[in-house]
Design a protein around this motif. Structure first.
Motif, mmCIF file in Angstrom:
data_model
loop_
_atom_site.group_PDB
_atom_site.id
_atom_site.type_symbol
_atom_site.label_atom_id
_atom_site.label_comp_id
_atom_site.label_asym_id
_atom_site.label_seq_id
_atom_site.Cartn_x
_atom_site.Cartn_y
_atom_site.Cartn_z
ATOM 1 N N TRP A 94 39.928 -60.224 -82.840
ATOM 2 C CA TRP A 94 40.766 -59.225 -82.409
ATOM 3 C C TRP A 94 42.109 -59.570 -82.164
ATOM 4 C CZ3 TRP A 94 36.523 -62.094 -80.163
ATOM 5 C CH2 TRP A 94 36.975 -62.563 -78.994
ATOM 6 N N ASN A 95 42.979 -58.544 -81.492
ATOM 7 C CA ASN A 95 44.479 -58.682 -81.185
ATOM 8 C C ASN A 95 45.088 -59.005 -82.532
ATOM 9 O OD1 ASN A 95 43.706 -57.933 -78.757
ATOM 10 N ND2 ASN A 95 44.107 -59.872 -77.900
ATOM 11 N N LEU B 280 42.777 -50.031 -82.474
ATOM 12 C CA LEU B 280 42.632 -50.084 -80.987
ATOM 13 C C LEU B 280 44.241 -49.815 -80.316
ATOM 14 C CD1 LEU B 280 41.316 -53.671 -80.564
ATOM 15 C CD2 LEU B 280 40.174 -51.578 -80.662
ATOM 16 N N ILE C 249 43.173 -56.226 -76.557
ATOM 17 C CA ILE C 249 42.074 -56.585 -75.839
ATOM 18 C C ILE C 249 42.247 -58.097 -75.036
ATOM 19 C CG2 ILE C 249 39.522 -57.086 -75.704
ATOM 20 C CD1 ILE C 249 39.464 -55.425 -78.082
ATOM 21 N N ASP C 250 42.264 -58.022 -73.794
ATOM 22 C CA ASP C 250 42.296 -59.083 -72.962
ATOM 23 C C ASP C 250 41.325 -59.694 -72.618
ATOM 24 O OD1 ASP C 250 43.883 -60.855 -71.439
ATOM 25 O OD2 ASP C 250 44.042 -59.907 -69.856
ATOM 26 N N MET C 251 40.790 -60.478 -73.711
ATOM 27 C CA MET C 251 39.553 -61.163 -73.733
ATOM 28 C C MET C 251 39.747 -62.601 -74.229
ATOM 29 S SD MET C 251 36.709 -58.413 -74.248
ATOM 30 C CE MET C 251 36.032 -57.658 -72.857
ATOM 31 N N THR D 83 34.429 -64.841 -75.347
ATOM 32 C CA THR D 83 33.696 -63.507 -75.037
ATOM 33 C C THR D 83 32.554 -63.273 -75.926
ATOM 34 O OG1 THR D 83 36.068 -62.465 -74.532
ATOM 35 C CG2 THR D 83 34.197 -61.125 -75.302
ATOM 36 N N LEU E 278 32.586 -57.674 -76.068
ATOM 37 C CA LEU E 278 33.604 -57.210 -76.902
ATOM 38 C C LEU E 278 33.309 -55.587 -77.445
ATOM 39 C CD1 LEU E 278 36.135 -57.389 -78.669
ATOM 40 C CD2 LEU E 278 34.335 -58.394 -80.647
ATOM 41 N N ALA F 4 34.819 -53.342 -74.650
ATOM 42 C CA ALA F 4 36.184 -53.118 -74.997
ATOM 43 C C ALA F 4 36.574 -52.170 -76.226
ATOM 44 C CB ALA F 4 36.743 -54.261 -75.204
ATOM 45 N N LEU F 5 35.572 -52.447 -77.274
ATOM 46 C CA LEU F 5 35.752 -51.544 -78.505
ATOM 47 C C LEU F 5 35.364 -50.089 -77.990
ATOM 48 C CD1 LEU F 5 34.540 -53.838 -81.113
ATOM 49 C CD2 LEU F 5 36.808 -53.213 -80.637
ATOM 50 N N HIS G 268 38.427 -48.395 -76.277
ATOM 51 C CA HIS G 268 39.722 -48.609 -76.790
ATOM 52 C C HIS G 268 40.045 -48.150 -78.400
ATOM 53 C CE1 HIS G 268 41.732 -50.239 -73.251
ATOM 54 N NE2 HIS G 268 40.750 -50.847 -73.130
ATOM 55 N N THR G 269 38.920 -47.770 -79.095
ATOM 56 C CA THR G 269 38.773 -47.569 -80.356
ATOM 57 C C THR G 269 39.544 -46.177 -80.810
ATOM 58 O OG1 THR G 269 36.983 -49.092 -80.797
ATOM 59 C CG2 THR G 269 37.442 -47.186 -82.615
#
Length: 185
Positions: A88-89, A146, A150-152, A156, A161, A164-165, A168-169
């Motif tokens: 991610w990110n 996103l 994602i601040d993970m 994680t 995850l 968060a998805l 924010h998806t």
């Protein structure tokens, strides 16, 4: 004499993309040059061979700030789908990942990319390695657009995850590739 079913026993749990409802109706088209015309993933990407992550490309959607990729095998003979990759990110302006990303938690390229642990316990990609005689397995390359990074951290879990998805998806898409254990020579 016992009869075995012709296909593998599937995990009972849905893959990630089935659990995430995007904000937009737009879909993301996902492709890979490591997928053969038949749908089979190239041997070099399998843990039976070179175990290198395949290159991925996807289409864009408006206002994307980051991307996430989850690869799962729902045909693994266990309760949960087998997680082959979580990353991610990935920067929002990117539309691809190169082949052969290093199996590390924090990536230099793509800058800011974070890889979680696969179900073999390592960071990054773990290629297909279905049990011999278990038939063809399906590998779902799920890409999520996103609205913010994602601040993970890399430790994680997939469950975290997924939360968060869900939040924010903007849009999502998938590519399904197949792989079967090589026949003994």
């Amino acid at each position: 004499m016992s009869r075995h079913p012709p296909h593998p026993e599937h995990s009972g749990e849905a893959i990630t993309i089935m659990k995430v409802d995007p904000i937009l109706d737009a879909g993301v088209v996902v492709t890979s040059s490591a997928q053969e015309v038949s749908g089979k993933l190239a041997d070099r990407c399998s843990a039976y061979f070179d175990n290198i992550s395949p290159p991925l490309k996807w289409t864009g959607v408006p206002d994307v700030k980051a991307w996430a990729v989850v690869v799962e095998d729902p045909d693994a003979p266990r309760e949960q789908p087998f997680v082959h990759w979580m990353i991610w990110n990935i920067q929002g302006e990117l539309r691809s990942l190169p082949e052969g990303l290093p199996n590390s938690d924090f990536l230099v390229t793509p800058q800011g990319g974070v890889q979680g642990r696969n179900d073999m316990g390592g960071f990054g990609w773990f290629g297909p390695r279905p049990p011999a005689g278990h038939g063809v397995h399906r590998y779902y390359f799920q890409v999520f657009a996103l609205d913010e990074p994602i601040d993970m951290d890399p430790e994680t879990s997939l469950a975290e995850l997924q939360k968060a998805l869900k939040a924010h998806t903007l849009a999502k898409g998938e590519m399904m590739a197949t792989y079967e254990a090589p026949k003994p020579q």
